[in-house]
Design a protein around this motif. Structure first.
Motif, mmCIF file in Angstrom:
data_model
loop_
_atom_site.group_PDB
_atom_site.id
_atom_site.type_symbol
_atom_site.label_atom_id
_atom_site.label_comp_id
_atom_site.label_asym_id
_atom_site.label_seq_id
_atom_site.Cartn_x
_atom_site.Cartn_y
_atom_site.Cartn_z
ATOM 1 N N TRP A 110 44.070 58.628 0.218
ATOM 2 C CA TRP A 110 43.265 58.918 -0.954
ATOM 3 C C TRP A 110 44.089 60.119 -1.821
ATOM 4 C CZ3 TRP A 110 42.717 64.182 -0.660
ATOM 5 C CH2 TRP A 110 43.223 64.728 0.664
ATOM 6 N N HIS A 111 45.049 60.636 -1.446
ATOM 7 C CA HIS A 111 45.501 61.813 -2.187
ATOM 8 C C HIS A 111 46.726 61.203 -3.060
ATOM 9 C CE1 HIS A 111 48.716 61.318 0.815
ATOM 10 N NE2 HIS A 111 47.972 61.689 1.812
ATOM 11 N N GLY A 112 47.094 59.797 -3.198
ATOM 12 C CA GLY A 112 47.911 59.281 -3.911
ATOM 13 C C GLY A 112 49.237 58.886 -3.519
ATOM 14 N N GLY A 113 49.564 59.791 -2.383
ATOM 15 C CA GLY A 113 50.839 59.454 -1.573
ATOM 16 C C GLY A 113 50.618 58.353 -0.452
ATOM 17 N N THR A 114 51.687 58.021 0.213
ATOM 18 C CA THR A 114 51.493 57.235 1.314
ATOM 19 C C THR A 114 51.730 58.178 2.534
ATOM 20 O OG1 THR A 114 54.032 56.892 1.350
ATOM 21 C CG2 THR A 114 52.687 55.312 0.123
ATOM 22 N N MET A 115 51.395 57.502 3.734
ATOM 23 C CA MET A 115 51.422 58.374 4.961
ATOM 24 C C MET A 115 51.668 57.523 6.302
ATOM 25 S SD MET A 115 47.980 60.317 6.978
ATOM 26 C CE MET A 115 47.919 61.702 5.771
ATOM 27 N N GLU A 116 52.578 57.935 7.069
ATOM 28 C CA GLU A 116 52.941 57.177 8.138
ATOM 29 C C GLU A 116 51.828 57.126 9.441
ATOM 30 O OE1 GLU A 116 54.373 54.349 10.164
ATOM 31 O OE2 GLU A 116 56.083 55.282 9.011
ATOM 32 N N LEU A 117 51.372 55.506 9.496
ATOM 33 C CA LEU A 117 50.377 55.759 10.475
ATOM 34 C C LEU A 117 50.972 55.275 12.043
ATOM 35 C CD1 LEU A 117 47.761 53.722 8.766
ATOM 36 C CD2 LEU A 117 47.973 56.134 8.814
ATOM 37 N N LEU A 212 50.476 46.434 21.579
ATOM 38 C CA LEU A 212 50.231 47.767 21.678
ATOM 39 C C LEU A 212 50.552 48.578 20.492
ATOM 40 C CD1 LEU A 212 51.543 48.698 25.375
ATOM 41 C CD2 LEU A 212 49.007 48.143 24.404
ATOM 42 N N CYS A 213 49.977 49.228 19.797
ATOM 43 C CA CYS A 213 49.978 50.156 18.610
ATOM 44 C C CYS A 213 49.700 51.438 19.086
ATOM 45 C CB CYS A 213 48.907 49.796 17.898
ATOM 46 S SG CYS A 213 48.972 50.612 16.123
ATOM 47 N N HIS A 214 51.039 52.245 18.572
ATOM 48 C CA HIS A 214 51.220 53.724 18.873
ATOM 49 C C HIS A 214 50.772 54.327 17.400
ATOM 50 C CE1 HIS A 214 53.446 52.428 22.315
ATOM 51 N NE2 HIS A 214 53.223 53.502 22.928
ATOM 52 N N LEU A 215 49.300 54.929 17.503
ATOM 53 C CA LEU A 215 49.061 55.533 16.206
ATOM 54 C C LEU A 215 49.364 57.019 16.214
ATOM 55 C CD1 LEU A 215 45.589 53.803 15.942
ATOM 56 C CD2 LEU A 215 47.789 53.224 14.707
ATOM 57 N N PHE A 338 54.383 63.844 21.595
ATOM 58 C CA PHE A 338 53.402 63.260 22.228
ATOM 59 C C PHE A 338 51.896 63.329 21.456
ATOM 60 C CE2 PHE A 338 56.012 64.582 26.003
ATOM 61 C CZ PHE A 338 56.688 63.499 25.878
ATOM 62 N N SER A 339 52.188 63.383 20.200
ATOM 63 C CA SER A 339 50.917 63.525 18.953
ATOM 64 C C SER A 339 50.563 61.809 18.632
ATOM 65 C CB SER A 339 51.277 64.389 17.852
ATOM 66 O OG SER A 339 51.457 65.659 18.368
ATOM 67 N N PHE A 340 50.178 61.119 19.644
ATOM 68 C CA PHE A 340 49.852 59.910 19.357
ATOM 69 C C PHE A 340 48.583 59.234 20.461
ATOM 70 C CE2 PHE A 340 52.502 59.582 22.932
ATOM 71 C CZ PHE A 340 52.173 58.464 23.670
ATOM 72 N N ILE A 341 48.213 58.084 19.822
ATOM 73 C CA ILE A 341 47.252 57.428 20.665
ATOM 74 C C ILE A 341 47.789 56.110 20.706
ATOM 75 C CG2 ILE A 341 44.637 56.610 20.789
ATOM 76 C CD1 ILE A 341 44.804 59.701 21.233
ATOM 77 N N CYS A 342 47.708 55.527 22.015
ATOM 78 C CA CYS A 342 48.230 54.179 22.148
ATOM 79 C C CYS A 342 47.054 53.122 22.364
ATOM 80 C CB CYS A 342 49.000 54.093 23.318
ATOM 81 S SG CYS A 342 49.716 52.266 23.613
ATOM 82 N N VAL A 343 46.771 52.301 21.373
ATOM 83 C CA VAL A 343 45.716 51.315 21.307
ATOM 84 C C VAL A 343 46.170 49.870 21.350
ATOM 85 C CG1 VAL A 343 44.990 51.941 19.099
ATOM 86 C CG2 VAL A 343 43.219 50.916 20.540
ATOM 87 N N GLY A 344 45.568 48.988 21.785
ATOM 88 C CA GLY A 344 46.107 47.604 21.539
ATOM 89 C C GLY A 344 45.196 46.452 22.132
ATOM 90 N N HIS A 345 45.369 45.182 22.029
ATOM 91 C CA HIS A 345 44.725 44.122 22.454
ATOM 92 C C HIS A 345 45.393 43.577 23.522
ATOM 93 C CE1 HIS A 345 42.746 45.274 18.936
ATOM 94 N NE2 HIS A 345 43.253 44.279 18.042
ATOM 95 N N ALA A 346 44.790 43.095 24.370
ATOM 96 C CA ALA A 346 45.344 42.593 25.836
ATOM 97 C C ALA A 346 44.529 41.599 26.557
ATOM 98 C CB ALA A 346 45.520 44.116 26.836
ATOM 99 N N ALA A 347 45.527 41.134 27.541
ATOM 100 C CA ALA A 347 45.109 39.946 28.472
ATOM 101 C C ALA A 347 45.760 40.537 29.873
ATOM 102 C CB ALA A 347 45.386 38.655 28.160
ATOM 103 N N LEU A 348 45.006 41.440 30.542
ATOM 104 C CA LEU A 348 45.627 42.047 31.743
ATOM 105 C C LEU A 348 44.794 41.812 32.852
ATOM 106 C CD1 LEU A 348 46.573 45.393 30.055
ATOM 107 C CD2 LEU A 348 48.161 43.656 30.428
#
Length: 371
Positions: A110-117, A212-215, A338-348
């Motif tokens: 929204w501020h016009g630049g890009t941000m790493e997710l 898995l996605c580390h946000l 360790f400033s992240f959240i790990c979220v993902g889709h699974a078949a466990l």
């Protein structure tokens, strides 16, 4: 250098040239098929067999000559190849070969630049890159023999840097007559990793694993998961793959995994910890505490909000029936390792079945609503 490589089907280009909006209708995305018809005059193709026990050498120079185009480049980094996908508006993604690890997604904000997710870090034990978006899949046949696609080559690319860019990766097991594709698509505000498992053998395959996605977040104390109320959950030890970030206790030097051990070591925190099952009561779940859970019957669209950075990310789930969520907790330094959240889709909890002569598709889609 290819000047043009627009051979995607129109339904596969989820792009609008109008003003970016803050909402999305996922029905506009048709991810049910990967590109199958290619224009040889505008796009070069490669079809390289990859055995499950081989780690091929990646020749970035040849890849650049064969697939390089505006918005798509290949750079050698040691034994790896960095693939960079970039749109004209500044949206960018990066992935590594042969591992297939997606290390970066920077959409326009929204501020016009890009941000790493995405959040990545370097392993202290072997110097490898961990985090990002990774596929960990175990394919097991009816004899109980397993194979995991962990080495990827490029089988095709399509799109344009004005709209969207798609890179198709493939890993084959010729002995089993099976193959797995990762189809990675970068669009304005959207990054999708689609998985296609093709079983041409006479035996069924049982799939277990996850995407898995580390946000990256300012701190888990500022992070919230929206929409989980009513979902069934099971506590689980943090998943361990080649690319998951292992979290150590700040004071005790003890791994987060060990906190879930059923063996008591005299630590009150370990003695009191129980692996719980239940139904999520919080629709606005604060992720400040250490947690590792598998959810079933969770919403197809899940929002992770970071109040510290004033942004959010929407994750879309298709075909996978389970969702994994992990927070390292807020005792660590803000904007740190360790400033992240790990979220993902699974078949466990329940493996997926791919019958002989059939296919299975699933995907993880990240949408940026902050442009």
């Amino acid at each position: 250098m290819n000047a043009l490589y627009m051979t995607c089907l129109p339904s596969q280009i989820p792009i609008s040239h109008g003003t970016p909006t803050k909402s999305i209708s996922f029905s506009q995305f048709n991810l049910s098929a990967s590109p199958k018809k290619w224009d040889s005059s505008t796009l070069a193709l490669a079809s390289i067999s990859t055995y499950h026990h081989q780690i091929p050498m990646v020749d970035a120079e040849n890849l650049e000559a064969e697939f390089g185009a505006p918005g798509l480049s290949f750079t050698s980094i040691g034994d790896n190849c960095l693939v960079k996908m970039a749109l004209e508006d500044g949206t960018m993604a990066k992935l590594l070969l042969p591992s297939g690890l997606i290390t970066s997604f920077k959409p326009l904000m929204w501020h016009g630049g890009t941000m790493e997710l995405l959040h990545t870090t370097v392993s202290k034990s072997n110097g490898s890159i961990q985090g990002g978006i990774s596929l960990g899949l175990d394919c097991r046949n009816e004899d109980g023999v397993s194979w995991s696609p962990n080495s990827w080559t490029i089988s095709g690319v399509c799109g344009s840097n004005q709209e969207s860019i798609q890179v198709e990766l493939i890993s084959r097991n010729q002995e089993w007559e099976s193959e797995v594709k990762q189809i990675i698509t970068l669009g304005q505000d959207v990054l999708t990793s689609e998985v296609l498992v093709s079983n041409s053998s006479s035996s069924s395959l049982h799939l277990t694993g996850s995407i898995l996605c580390h946000l990256t977040v300012s701190t888990p104390d500022a992070a919230y998961a929206l929409g989980l109320q009513g979902s069934d959950f099971s506590d689980t030890p943090p998943l361990e793959t080649d690319f998951t970030i292992e979290v150590a206790e700040k004071d005790e030097g003890e791994s987060f995994w060990n906190l879930f051990s059923s063996k008591s070591n005299g630590n009150k925190k370990d003695e009191s910890l129980k692996l719980e099952k239940g139904e999520e009561q919080d629709n606005y779940k604060h992720l400040s505490q250490q947690l590792s859970k598998i959810y079933r019957h969770s919403p197809r669209n899940l929002t992770i909000m970071d109040r510290g950075k004033r942004n959010s990310v929407v994750l879309r789930r298709d075909s996978f029936e389970e969702m994994y969520l992990m927070s390292p907790g807020s005792e660590h330094e803000m904007y740190g390792e360790f400033s992240f959240i790990c979220v993902g889709h699974a078949a466990l909890l329940q493996p997926l079945l791919v019958r002989a002569g059939s296919e299975w598709r699933g995907n993880l889609m990240l949408f940026n609503p902050n442009s």
